[in-house]
Structure formats: C-alpha cells, structure tokens
Design a protein around this motif. Structure first.
Motif, short mmCIF file in Angstrom:
data_model
loop_
_atom_site.label_atom_id
_atom_site.label_comp_id
_atom_site.label_asym_id
_atom_site.label_seq_id
_atom_site.Cartn_x
_atom_site.Cartn_y
_atom_site.Cartn_z
N VAL A 28 0.84 -1.20 0.00
CA VAL A 28 0.00 0.00 0.00
C VAL A 28 0.87 1.25 0.00
O VAL A 28 0.63 2.20 -0.75
N TYR A 31 2.29 2.80 -3.05
CA TYR A 31 1.41 3.59 -3.92
C TYR A 31 1.06 4.94 -3.31
O TYR A 31 0.68 5.86 -4.00
N THR A 32 1.14 5.03 -1.99
CA THR A 32 0.75 6.28 -1.34
C THR A 32 1.77 6.66 -0.27
O THR A 32 2.44 5.79 0.28
N GLY A 33 1.87 7.96 0.02
CA GLY A 33 2.83 8.41 1.02
C GLY A 33 2.30 8.28 2.43
O GLY A 33 3.04 8.07 3.38
N SER A 34 0.98 8.40 2.57
CA SER A 34 0.41 8.29 3.91
C SER A 34 -1.03 7.81 3.79
O SER A 34 -1.63 7.83 2.72
N ILE A 35 -1.59 7.37 4.94
CA ILE A 35 -3.00 6.99 4.95
C ILE A 35 -3.78 8.17 5.46
O ILE A 35 -3.78 8.49 6.64
#
Lengths: 262, 291
Positions: A28, A31-35
C-alpha cells in the motif's frame, strides 16, 4: 511444552499472518505516502500503529482468548458449577486459567517492527521523533488500557453464551468488532462512517484501543495535534467504564445460569 | 447396461438429496452468518477511501487510480472476490478427509460401491447449492446497495464476459475442491494436517487475491526475470479469488482472458489427476484395524 512441533508450527503460522499484514501495507505504501492526506500517518508512523495492534492482540490472544473459549464450553457442559463453588471470584478464575504462549510470538514480532519503525522515525530528516521516558511509560500504560477494553468486550461476549446456550459465533463477532480497531480512527469520520465512528468510540470503545497508544508514541501530527490529550483522557474513562459494564454483564449472566449437568 | 446406468444415477441422486437436506437444517443462523461476513468490507471501504483520497491529493487528480483500479473498482473487487470465494472455499473438506482417515471411517469407501472423491464432490455440490439458496438474499442486499452506491459503475458485462466469468467461477469451485481434497489425502501419510491446512489457508488468503488485487504486487525483478507479480501469476491460487473478479472488472480481457481460462482448465486437470493418484497411493499405504 508437551507438543513441541505443534507449538512451533503455531508460532510460525501466527508470525506469517502478521508478516502478510506487514507485506500488504508495504505494498500500500508503495502507492501512497500516507493513509489520509495531512493525517500524519506516513509509512513508519503507520507501522508503529500496526505493531501496537499486534502487541495488544497478542496480549489478548495469549491470556484471554483461550479462557473465553473455555468459558463457553464450561457453560455448555455444565462444568461451570465447579468454578462457581470455588471460594474465589468467578470472573477472575475463568479469565486467567489458561495461557496460550504461542500467541506471544506475535507480540515479539510487534516489538521488532515497533523498534525498527521508531528508529526510522527518530532519524527522519526535518523533525526527528524524540521519545521521552514519560511517553514510553504512557504508551505501556495505554497498551494495558487497550487490552483491558478488549478483555471487557470479550468477557461480555463470552457471558452471552449463558443466555444463548452455545455461542459459536463468539469468534466471528469478536473478529468483526475488533476489525474496526485496526485502522486509524480518522478514516471513519466521514459521511456514513460517522455513526460507526460514534458507536465504536463512545458505545463500544474499540477505536481508542490501538489509536490512543499509537498516537501517543508515533505522534503523527506532532505539535498540531489538538485532540491527542483529550482522547487520552477519554480512553482512561472508557477503560474504567468498559471494565465496570462488562462486570455487570458477567454478573447478570451468571444469575441466569442454570446448570446443564445431570 | 441401461439399468446399471440408471441405478448408478439414482444412487448419486439420493446421495445429493440427503446431503442437501442435511445442510438446510440451520438456515436462519446461516443467513445471518453470511450477512455478517460482509461486515469486514465496511472497514475495507473506509481504508481504501482514505488511501485513494490521499493519492488524489498527492497527485492532484480528481480520479486517482492504483494499477487501473479506481476507488469504486476496488470496492467492487472485494465484493467480487467474496463471490468467487463463495464458490472456491471448501470449509471443513480437507480436515474432514484427514479425520476420516485417522478414525478409520474411510474404510466404508473401500468396502461400499461408492467412490470417495465422487461422494465428497456431490456432498460439496449439495453444500454449495444449499449455501447459495440461503446466501442469495444477503448477497443480493449487499450487491444492490453497492450498485446504488455506484461501486459497480465500471462493470458492464457483455454476454461473452459473463460466460467467461461463470466458467471461471465453476472451474474455481472445482480447483478448490480437488486442491483441498488432495491436501486432505496427505492425512494418509501424516496423522495431523490441521496446522498444514492453516498455513495453506494463510497462503491462499494472500496469494489468491482475497486480501488485495494481485496486480498491486511489486513488479521489480527479483529472481532472473521473475517479479513477485509474475510468480504469483503462475500459481494456481489466483483462480480461487482474483481471476473471476478480474474478469468481471475487465482487468483481464481479450487474448489474456482466453489464455487464462485454458491455463485454469489445465490446473483443474492437474489437481484432478493428483487427487486420484494420491488417493490410490494412500489406499495402498492405508491399513485399517479393529471393527
């Protein structure tokens, strides 16, 4: 230690479950730097969160889970009579009879991930994370609170098997409820998630279980976090209430116990 | 010859009917359990909602995507894998076989003119029919809700895709069945297969695509020209959950789809043969004592 190979395999399987979870978030975060934008839950902050989840779950699975299952069985077979007769508090007796040591391996894994993520956070370039002894003490304290809340939920669920005869869905219910505690609580605070957010914060406070200690330790929003301390205060209150209410439920359930033995 | 065939058909029909009746005893509990099984989807929806929103903010786009999946596709994917798992999961199959081997119940299949694998297959079909007839309600409720929510917007299903989807579901069921039966047959060699089964369950949860779309796996090469994605792509486990869902979302289409279906059929034959071979080898090894 009678069944050594079995013990080993149980350890391996519980570790591989955690490893899969770790792998999932590793993917995950590719694909992304943070939630959550501006939520501060970056990769290593989130891994602190994840490790906290494992630590609390391993505490529960080691000390409470085997007993709750045993309890349902005691009711069904009528063997609860013997526990009731003993001159010791029944809830205490049935809550801490058995210990499932193999579940503790998850806790060690959690500890490893925790230390690794914290060291990453401590060496992050603009604003390195600084841990004070107080934070660590508070973290450990709130781990205990989280475990106590989950214990309360579990013992309440187990107590319902007195009314239902046999509660096979105990495990399922447990899984579905605690499922909500596995992610940062902010993600529910939107549109139709709000009722869930309120339900699982104020009625069945499973959302504060992991969120409070992880937030205190990883400090995702740093100085801009306005609800860290109010939340921590609330968690204290929630722990007390959960223990109290679950005690009431347990007592009420015991009152309607009719022995099943002949 | 005709009579023989008729009596044989009658025998299998009776087995199927009895199994079906057996399964319908606790239908209320069953329906509730199925509905509850959708609950974890809720947390997944919020998790992915947040993730997609973050990606949208990071890349400053209105329609963030992960490997061609939009947020709605992702939710649809999870729902569809639940559907394919409803076909391919075989609760209690392998452990049941191992138990029968251990306690000697398997003897009856050696003596009686009933084939073990055929019997189990019919039993499983009955189980599934009973399951769908009850689970149809909960599935319909959840899928309709999500349809209104717009989560299925990119699913159009022309009839060829629809047929391929159906075929992959049915083959998924059969692969699941023969694979788990083969695992159960390991009981001829080891007394206890439950921990082995647990490991299989974990692996299949991760590698079948039940946890996340397999296309999200990293594509960088690790051994030779193989990446995690290509390795998992070669395993049969993806047919248990990922493949049918990918067909429905048209992530797999055209030639890839046809090839995928052929490979799936190949795996099916492989597991059928393996299952038979293990049963034959197991029976040679097996010795039953007592009465």
């Amino acid at each position: 230690m009678t069944f050594r190979v079995n013990f080993l395999i149980q350890c391996i399987s519980s570790v591989s479950w955690s490893a899969m979870n770790y792998g999932f978030f590793e993917i995950v975060f590719s694909y992304t730097g943070s939630i959550g934008a501006d939520s501060g839950w970056g990769k290593y902050e989130y891994f602190v969160f994840l490790a906290t989840t494992w630590l609390i779950n391993s505490l529960i699975q080691t000390f409470c889970m085997p007993n709750a299952q045993e309890f349902s069985e005691l009711i069904r077979t009528g063997n609860l009579d013997f526990a009731l007769l003993k001159p010791i508090d029944t809830q205490f007796l049935i809550s801490f009879q058995k210990v499932e040591w193999s579940s503790l391996t998850n806790g060690f894994m959690g500890l490893g991930v925790l230390i690794y993520s914290l060291s990453q956070l401590a060496s992050r370039s603009p604003t390195p994370l600084v841990l004070s002894p107080l934070t660590i003490v508070l973290y450990i304290f709130y781990l205990g609170c989280g475990a106590a809340i989950l214990y309360s939920v579990m013992i309440s669920l187990a107590a319902t098997s007195i009314w239902l005869g046999r509660n096979q869905s105990l495990y399922n219910f447990w899984f579905y409820i605690t499922n909500f505690s596995r992610y940062p609580m902010e993600i529910y605070a939107r549109s139709w998630g709000l009722p869930l957010f309120v339900l699982f914060t104020f009625v069945i406070p499973v959302l504060v279980v992991v969120n409070v200690p992880a937030r205190l330790l990883a400090d995702p929003l740093q100085s801009q976090d306005t609800w860290k301390w109010p939340l921590a205060g609330f968690a204290l209150f929630a722990t007390g209430m959960s223990l109290f209410v679950s005690r009431l439920i347990f007592k009420a359930a015991l009152r309607s116990y009719r022995s099943a033995s002949s | 010859m005709e009579r023989l065939l008729y009596s044989r058909a009658l025998r299998w029909w009776t087995i199927l009917r009895i199994a079906l009746e057996e399964r319908m005893v606790y239908r209320g509990d069953f329906a509730l359990g199925t509905l509850m099984r959708f609950l974890p989807i809720i947390t997944q929806i919020f998790l992915w909602w947040t993730i997609f929103e973050t990606i949208g903010a990071e890349q400053e786009t209105e329609h963030p995507e992960i490997e061609g999946f939009s947020f709605h596709d992702m939710v649809a994917y999870y729902l569809l894998t639940m559907l394919s798992r409803a076909f391919s999961s075989m609760p209690g199959l392998a452990s049941g076989i191992a138990l029968q081997i251990r306690n000697g119940e398997i003897k009856k299949f050696i003596i009686q003119p009933v084939d073990l694998v055929g019997f189990l297959l019919l039993n499983r079909i009955a189980h599934k029919i009973a399951y769908y007839s009850v689970a149809f309600g909960p599935f319909l409720i959840v899928f309709t809700l999500c349809w209104w929510g717009g989560y299925f917007d990119s699913v159009s299903l022309p009839w060829t895709t629809w047929m391929a989807f159906l075929a992959s579901l049915i083959m998924g069921f059969l692969i699941g069945f023969f694979l788990e039966t083969a695992i159960g047959m390991i009981g001829f060699w080891f007394l206890e297969v439950s921990s082995l089964l647990f490991v299989y369950m974990l692996l299949s949860f991760f590698l079948s695509g039940h946890m996340f779309p397999l296309t999200m796996l990293p594509d960088n090469e690790i051994i030779g020209r193989l990446s995690y994605r290509t390795i998992v792509d070669m395993l049969p486990l993806k047919y248990l959950a990922y493949f049918p869902a990918a067909i429905c979302l048209e992530t797999v289409k055209g030639d890839d789809l046809i090839r995928g279906l052929w490979i799936e059929a190949g795996w099916l034959v492989f597991f059928m043969v393996m299952c038979r071979a293990m049963y034959a080898a197991g029976l040679r090894r097996y010795s039953g004592y007592g009465g």
